[in-house]
Write a protein that holds these residues in place. Structure first.
Motif, short mmCIF file in Angstrom:
data_model
loop_
_atom_site.label_atom_id
_atom_site.label_comp_id
_atom_site.label_asym_id
_atom_site.label_seq_id
_atom_site.Cartn_x
_atom_site.Cartn_y
_atom_site.Cartn_z
N VAL A 203 -28.30 -33.34 83.63
CA VAL A 203 -29.16 -34.44 84.07
C VAL A 203 -28.62 -35.55 84.69
O VAL A 203 -28.84 -35.88 85.63
CB VAL A 203 -30.34 -34.66 82.98
N ALA A 206 -26.88 -34.85 87.99
CA ALA A 206 -27.84 -34.61 88.98
C ALA A 206 -28.43 -36.11 89.37
O ALA A 206 -28.46 -36.31 90.63
CB ALA A 206 -29.17 -33.88 88.58
N LEU A 207 -28.43 -36.96 88.37
CA LEU A 207 -28.98 -38.57 88.54
C LEU A 207 -27.90 -39.15 89.58
O LEU A 207 -28.31 -39.71 90.42
CB LEU A 207 -29.29 -39.10 87.28
N ALA A 270 -32.95 -30.73 87.45
CA ALA A 270 -31.60 -31.09 87.71
C ALA A 270 -30.83 -30.06 88.12
O ALA A 270 -29.92 -30.24 88.61
CB ALA A 270 -31.15 -31.86 86.15
N ARG A 273 -31.02 -29.27 91.48
CA ARG A 273 -30.37 -30.23 92.20
C ARG A 273 -28.80 -29.83 92.14
O ARG A 273 -28.17 -29.92 93.18
CB ARG A 273 -30.65 -31.62 91.70
N ASN A 274 -28.35 -29.65 91.04
CA ASN A 274 -26.80 -29.61 91.02
C ASN A 274 -26.33 -28.34 91.59
O ASN A 274 -25.20 -28.31 92.35
CB ASN A 274 -26.50 -29.41 89.44
#
Ligand SMILES: NC(=O)c1ccc[n+]([C@@H]2O[C@H](COP(=O)([O-])OP(=O)(O)OC[C@H]3O[C@@H](n4cnc5c(N)ncnc54)[C@H](O)[C@@H]3O)[C@@H](O)[C@H]2O)c1
Length: 384
Positions: A203, A206-207, A270, A273-274
């Protein structure tokens, strides 16, 4: 039998199992390391290992007989299972290793599952062992390749038995040898804790990548924005990057999400997204490369900075996509992996390059002299 000076058998001598076996042998246990892969068995004895300190220690332990290398588990007082599953197959290797241990373990043996497992995995191991006279506990580790030996020794360690007796025996065995401070809990909590640790890092990656994408979209410099935001005492953004790869984060987040599909909304997002990030980085490079003529130098293909390990590397995935989309223009170099296997040296890669793409935050890239006039894409902001 005392847990402090017993015979031990470590099953799986990979990145985690081999240093585990070495530390147990150094602590005075008679250790058998079981490794089913003949190439890995030969490499353990003959090749330089990723961690230089480990190479010397293992050679000395094998030469003295304190660590014996075998192709299958042998009878022992304590077993440490350190095999690995994949995102889509958590169980095959663990089941095979557990059945082998169950077939040879003497009555009353302690079985420690060092592998990361989906929640419920330790109970499954107990089922595959097929015995009701063994104590079974989960003892996940937190080491990182490149510093595995010292981190196995010194990081606090969670130990979760299937029963209070298994927990107590596991704590006695591990304490001070495979961890400085041991935190006893139950197996379910231990399994979940390990998955959450890695998924939380997924996470965080991803952030950081999302912040970098937003900065790019609005015309701000991502590294500057993140450095300034991190001056806030309660904000701690990671560097941006090419996503999150390696042997652990992707599979552990998958397992966490699979086990709690309703609750794990943020973790699932996440991960998605990654997984999309390498293509986003490649899109950006292709767009910049369209504006210029000449070679595109990609620097860094390992899965994280300053290690010679490219397992599951998202930087390597970016390179694969660029090679497909910019045929004949891509040069690849990584100082930690050296030339060969499609790579050239760093100096050769950047010589005359029109675009230089830094994909991994290797320390050496922070001060590397880059060709004047080249377009620089510093994905992790290592030069900021
Ligand atoms: N590598 C890391 O950085 C890391 C960090 C934290 C946790 N972990 C976890 O530790 C576990 C081990 O990971 P790893 O990176 O050491 O894996 P690895 O793939 O490097 O090593 C596993 C080894 O086990 C061997 N093996 C498999 N089945 C066997 C059997 N039945 N008998 C004997 N040998 C067998 C394989 O040949 C391989 O050499 C995994 O669950 C992983 O998720 C790894």
């Amino acid at each position: 039998m005392t847990e402090r000076t017993s015979s031990a058998c470590v099953v799986g001598l990979g990145t985690v199992g081999l240093p585990t076996a070495a530390l147990l042998a150094q602590a005075g246990h008679a250790v058998c390391g079981a490794e089913r892969d003949p190439a890995r068995r030969a490499a353990i004895v003959h090749d330089d290992l990723v961690e230089p300190e480990l190479t010397g220690i293992v050679r000395a332990l094998v030469a003295s007989g304190a660590l014996a290398i075998a192709d299958a588990p042998a009878p022992a007082d304590v077993y440490v299972i350190a095999v690995s599953g994949t995102a889509t197959d958590p169980w095959s290797a663990l089941e095979a290793a557990s059945r082998q241990v169950g077939a040879v373990a003497p009555p009353g043996a302690l079985v420690l599952v060092e592998s990361t497992v989906p929640v419920g995995g330790t109970a499954r191991v107990a089922g595959w062992l097929g015995r009701d006279d063994l104590d079974v506990a989960h003892v996940p580790e937190r080491g990182t390749p490149g510093a595995m030996l010292s981190e196995l020794r010194h990081l606090p360690r969670v130990v979760g038995g299937l029963t209070p007796q298994a927990t107590a025996r596991a704590v006695a065995f591990v304490d001070g040898v495979l961890g400085d401070t041991v935190q006893p809990t139950d197996a379910t909590s231990s399994e979940l804790c390990k998955l959450v640790e890695n998924a939380a890092r997924d996470v965080a990656v991803a952030l950081a990548d999302e912040v970098a994408s937003i900065a790019e979209a609005v015309g701000a410099d991502a590294a500057t924005v993140m450095r300034l935001a991190n001056q806030h005492p309660r904000v701690d953004l990671l560097r941006p990057g090419t996503g999150a790869g390696g042997p652990c984060l992707p599979k552990d987040t998958h397992w966490l999400v699979d086990g709690a599909p309703t609750q794990a909304v943020l973790f699932r997002t996440a991960r998605a997204r990654n997984e999309a990030r390498p293509a986003a980085v490649a899109d950006r490079v292709v767009a910049l490369a369209a504006e210029v003529d000449g070679p595109v130098a990609c620097l860094g293909v390992t899965y994280k900075p300053d290690v010679a390990d490219a397992r599951g590397s998202t930087a390597a995935e970016v390179v694969r996509q660029l090679q497909a989309r910019l045929p004949g223009r891509v040069r690849v170099a990584d100082p930690w992996l050296g030339a060969g296997d499609g790579r050239v040296g760093v100096a050769e890669a950047i010589d005359g390059a029109a675009v230089v793409v830094i994909l991994v935050a290797h320390t050496a890239f922070a001060t590397l002299a880059l060709p004047a006039g080249a377009v620089i894409v510093d994905v992790p902001g290592v030069r900021a």
